[in-house]
Enzyme design. Structure first.
Site: not given
Ligand code: ARG
Length: 393
Positions: A62, A65, A236, A241
């Protein structure tokens, strides 16, 4: 039987980092006696909250953090039946969404005890989109969840009449006593952002959207020898991602070609870098849309700097920062961010952790295998129940 050494190690960590928490020796004596008597022990609320925060701090994959201390912890250890778990999950989404100002939050349900296993949530996130295979080999929706979609459909879930690319899947929850049950999330707890582009009006016509809250729900929270199999948590989103993985991976929404064509890019040669150019525009659209809708999101440049601030802060606190380079470096423009240009401490193997079991990965993607033997009197009402959001504590 709970491992005494793991329990002691955690209690010592808790007291070392919380000097006002009272006598560590008294607490260890108590825990030891409780394990002797019952085979396990119960965390205090403060231990639970600390353990959950440190599990985040130890999450080597992560990048986000820096804010580990601000994690809000809902103690829902008394919620054991599937329908109260589902109701609390809906409430989790409402609280975490916070009208767009996303709050990092974890909801901790009953732990595994020697006499009774805790509940299981199969979904890998509370909000996931169905995937429907088409006769021509393509997929409507998220190809990652075609298996899960098939399983819940066989269990009685009905997809919307006109199947869309972003149909929210039901929760699949299993308890030892009730077996597997489906629950539909109330629409109002699922905040989504329609995607549009700051310059290109045609982008909105693609009809793309994504959900506001990424709430991981298939990782086990392990604290001091206690395992909490259902403990959904969220932070968030970082834009990449969504924009550089979910919407662009070839085995997900696979949108690079579609967007490149709309941009009029030359796709006949890789050297035009049409993929890279399309990816940048998709990512601009994601960041722009979330910001315009007042939904918290971060970009990979800002987050990389924050992560290095976190590593430095951990160093000042006398701790290393376990990190997995291959996950920390963002999936686009890696070398343009400072996290690329260095190495990190190896992932921690002791202490509070979020653990992803291989069977949980299977359950998240395929909706099985089940965890417990089928109950003797399985419930007949397999069709999904609509959970009521916004009422539970
Ligand atoms: N990578 C995942 C997604 O696209 C989420 C993982 C957690 N991501 C976060 N920003 N807490 O759905």
């Amino acid at each position: 039987m709970t491992d005494l050494a793991a329990a002691e190690e955690f209690i010592e960590l808790f007291h070392a980092e919380n000097p006002n928490a009272g006598s560590v020796r008294d607490r260890i004596a108590w825990v030891r006696a409780e394990i002797d008597e019952t085979g396990t022990y119960q965390h205090t609320e403060d231990e639970l909250a600390f353990g959950a925060r440190v599990a985040w701090r130890n999450s080597a994959r992560c990048i986000g953090r820096l804010y580990w201390k601000s994690l809000r912890v809902r103690d829902l250890r008394s919620a054991e039946d599937a329908s109260s778990v589902a109701t609390h999950c809906a409430e989790h989404l409402r609280l975490a969404t916070n009208k767009g100002k996303i709050r990092p939050l974890i909801s901790v349900f009953a732990p595994d005890r020697p006499d009774a296993p805790g509940p299981r949530i199969y979904n890998d996130q509370l909000i996931r989109y169905a995937g429907y295979p088409e006769p021509d080999g393509s997929t409507v929706g998220d190809p990652q969840y075609t298996g899960f979609t098939k399983t819940v459909t066989a269990m009685g879930w009905q997809a919307p009449k006109s199947r869309g690319a972003f149909d929210v899947l039901p929760l699949l929850i299993e308890t030892r006593d009730e077996g597997q049950l489906l629950f539909t999330l109330p629409r109002k707890v699922v905040k989504e952002v329609p995607l549009r582009h700051p310059e290109f009006d045609w982008f909105a016509e693609l009809g793309l959207r994504w959900h506001a809250v990424p709430a991981i729900s298939n990782m086990r929270l392990c604290i001091g020898g206690i395992s909490y199999p259902a403990a959904p948590f969220n932070g968030w989103y970082m834009g990449t991602e969504i924009g550089a993985r979910n919407l662009t991976d070839a085995d997900r929404y696979d949108l690079l070609g579609v967007v490149a064509d709309r941009l009029g890019l030359d796709r006949s040669d890789e050297r035009t870098l049409w993929r890279d150019r399309a990816a940048v525009e998709i990512n601009r659209a994601v960041l722009h849309s979330y910001a315009e809708d007042g939904v918290t999101i971060t970009d990979h440049h800002t987050e990389s700097h924050r992560f290095l601030a976190h590593v430095a802060k951990e160093g000042r606190a006398g701790r290393g920062c376990p990190a997995d380079w291959s996950w920390i470096v963002p999936p686009m423009s890696g070398g343009l961010t400072p996290v690329f240009h260095r190495y990190y401490d190896d992932p921690e193997t002791t202490g509070p952790q979020f653990v992803l079991d291989p069977e949980s990965v299977q359950r998240g993607q395929h909706g099985g295998p089940r965890c417990f033997a089928e109950p003797e009197r399985p419930r007949r009402d397999t069709a999904p129940v609509l959970v009521t959001g916004g009422s539970a504590g």
